[in-house]
Write an enzyme that holds these catalytic residues in place. Structure first.
Site, short mmCIF file in Angstrom:
data_model
loop_
_atom_site.label_atom_id
_atom_site.label_comp_id
_atom_site.label_asym_id
_atom_site.label_seq_id
_atom_site.Cartn_x
_atom_site.Cartn_y
_atom_site.Cartn_z
N CYS A 147 34.78 72.09 42.06
CA CYS A 147 34.15 72.23 40.74
C CYS A 147 32.66 71.86 40.79
CB CYS A 147 34.88 71.36 39.72
SG CYS A 147 34.14 71.43 38.09
N ARG A 173 44.20 90.83 34.77
CA ARG A 173 45.63 90.91 34.51
C ARG A 173 46.09 89.58 33.92
NH1 ARG A 173 50.08 90.56 37.92
NH2 ARG A 173 48.76 90.01 39.68
N GLU A 206 37.50 62.30 51.87
CA GLU A 206 36.96 63.64 51.56
C GLU A 206 36.21 64.12 52.80
OE1 GLU A 206 36.84 66.04 48.92
OE2 GLU A 206 35.75 67.04 50.54
N HIS A 225 28.08 79.25 7.71
CA HIS A 225 27.43 80.55 7.61
C HIS A 225 25.95 80.45 7.94
CE1 HIS A 225 27.18 84.68 6.30
NE2 HIS A 225 26.12 84.38 5.58
N SER A 230 38.03 66.92 41.55
CA SER A 230 38.22 66.45 40.16
C SER A 230 39.47 65.59 40.02
CB SER A 230 38.32 67.65 39.22
OG SER A 230 37.23 68.51 39.40
N GLY A 231 40.60 66.08 40.51
CA GLY A 231 41.87 65.37 40.34
C GLY A 231 41.93 64.11 41.17
N ASP A 237 44.74 71.97 42.18
CA ASP A 237 44.85 73.35 42.70
C ASP A 237 45.83 73.46 43.87
OD1 ASP A 237 42.88 73.78 40.88
OD2 ASP A 237 41.44 74.67 42.26
#
Ligand code: NDP
Length: 451
Positions: A43, A205, A35, A436, A15-16, A303
């Site tokens: 992703c 967590r 790549e 609603h 992605s980046g 990442d």
């Protein structure tokens, strides 16, 4: 001025990396991108996209049950065909891979299918050929981490989960984060017997305590066995099955054992030993405000830097990096109020501070919350709760946190995140008219703070 083969050499087509390469090339710069796996990165190939397709698949079992209460007669009981899902998913991913390729080609980036290595501050080697680049961008992402325990090689990670030959009848999932919970719900919805093993007393967590407790309840109600304060000591093969010996001494057998114990930055053999690119103890690359590593011509984002391991963060970082290239100014990327969702059943979604963060950060705050059964289930009788919570800074009246568990919570919180980012107050929420009947309208009708 030395002349280079490329203005920018991007390593990693996720992605980046793709965003940076494509946008910079489309502005007329000479860009290369390498790549070594599939274009689109985690992703597209092994993460968000195929996972969400599996989430859709897993929801049908609930829908079939519910449909009966709305008058549908379904005939013979529906059967799940794993191979069809897997193949249809593969077809869609292949389509997305080709879109990524086309975008890069159309932008004029030179694409390399191969593993690139940084061999100098301005030198990259790929497929046996050396190239020079004024700037190098590392956007190699991450890879699943499985702790070293006896028999760990018998476990699968999310990388394999998307390609299994056979759908497991039983599976144990180790971990208590995004991936563990999402896959526990996916496998459960698709009909597997699921045990989730987590080393502490409650998973997720860092998430708001109320969400953590409520999703644990919902998962238990769906039949997922939650084994908290437990961990795996040893794994062994027992004919076709994996035997899992727990630290408590219990021995269990499963068709598959799935480790979802986090991801680590993918930097192995990425640069030659002579180069000293600073990393943190977990292996993530250290960068400054301009995404610059300890070598000034080499940048990193996404990442592999690990500020927030989310696709939209990586693409936004790429845009900020290009702005730095254009202006030379450092970019103060705002990592606050980044919304996120866990695609469990039902979804969790969150933006802003949790209640314990509000407390720790010294806010004087009020909590507005509601817990109800979705109108849809007034007919189905399904015992599934929706929970919504706003945390409000009392002195300024600003909403500083919103949390939700419920169907499509990610879709709802995405819009709430705009309001929070814009600094909306609780009064702004209150004077907004609801739609609603929806679940989301509850966010604008919460009137009484919790005592
Ligand atoms: P997470 O970091 O979310 O969770 C890792 C889990 O594994 C934690 O519960 C952790 O426990 C546990 N763990 C870590 N080490 C060990 C160990 N040695 N033994 C036992 N348990 C261990 O990682 P994930 O792999 O789930 O996901 C990685 C990242 O990918 C996420 O943080 C998120 O940024 C991204 N992601 C986002 C998604 C989304 O947006 N919907 C979906 C999937 C991934 P403890 O809590 O004790 O540390």
């Amino acid at each position: 001025m030395p002349s280079y083969d490329f203005d920018l050499f991007v390593i990693g087509g996720g992605s980046g990396g793709v965003r940076a390469a494509r946008m910079w090339a489309s502005e007329g710069h000479k860009v290369a991108i390498a790549e070594d796996q599939s274009w689109g990165g985690t992703c597209v190939n092994l993460g968000c996209v195929p996972k969400k397709l599996f989430v859709f698949a897993s929801r049908f079992s609930h829908d079939f049950e519910d449909a009966v209460h709305y008058g549908w007669e379904l005939g013979s009981s529906p059967k799940f065909n794993w191979k069809r899902l897997r193949e249809n998913k593969n077809t869609e991913i292949a389509r997305l891979n080709s879109i990524y390729t086309r975008l890069l080609e159309n932008a004029g980036a030179q694409m390399f299918n191969g593993r690139a290595k940084i061999v100098g501050a301005n030198h990259v080697e790929v497929n046996g050929q050396k190239y020079t680049a004024e700037r190098i961008l590392i956007a190699t992402g991450g890879t699943p981490f499985i702790p070293e325990i006896p028999g760990a090689e018998l476990a699968i990670s999310s990388d394999e989960a998307f390609h299994l030959n056979e759908f497991p009848k039983s599976i144990a999932i180790v971990g208590g984060g995004f991936i563990a919970l999402e896959f526990a719900c996916i496998y459960n919805g698709l009909g597997a017997s699921v045990d989730l093993i987590y080393r502490r007393d409650l998973f997720l967590r860092g998430f708001d305590q109320d969400l953590r407790e409520r999703i644990a309840n919902e998962m238990r109600k769906q039949g997922i066995r939650l084994r908290f304060n437990e961990d795996v000591a040893k794994i062994s093969q027992q004919e076709e099955l994996k035997q899992v010996e727990l630290k408590s001494g219990d021995k269990l057998v499963f068709d598959q054992l799935f480790y979802a114990t986090g991801r680590i930055p993918r930097t192995e053999s990425l640069w030659s030993d002579a180069l000293s690119i600073d990393t943190q103890s977990n292996g993530s690359i250290v960068v400054n405000d301009s995404f610059q590593t300890s070598i000034s011509s080499i940048y990193a984002l996404g990442d592999v830097v690990g500020k927030k391991a989310l696709t939209p963060v990586a693409t936004a970082e790429a845009m900020a990096l290009l702005e730095h290239f254009r202006t030379g100014q450092s970019q103060e990327f705002d990592y606050h109020n980044i919304p996120s969702a866990v695609f469990t059943s039902p979804n969790l979604a969150t933006v802003g501070v949790t209640e314990s963060e509000a407390e720790d950060q010294g806010f004087v705050y009020e909590v507005y919350e509601t817990d109800f059964r979705h109108l849809k289930h007034s007919l189905t009788g399904r015992d599934e709760r929706v929970y919504m919570k706003l945390i409000v800074d009392q002195p300024s009246d600003r909403v500083i946190g919103a949390h939700m568990m419920g169907p499509e919570a990610g879709e709802v919180i995405q819009s709430v995140a705009i309001a929070i980012k814009a600094g909306a107050t609780k009064s702004d929420f209150d004077r907004t008219i609801g739609i609603h009947p929806t679940m989301a309208e509850e966010f604008v009708t919460l009137r009484k703070a919790r005592d």
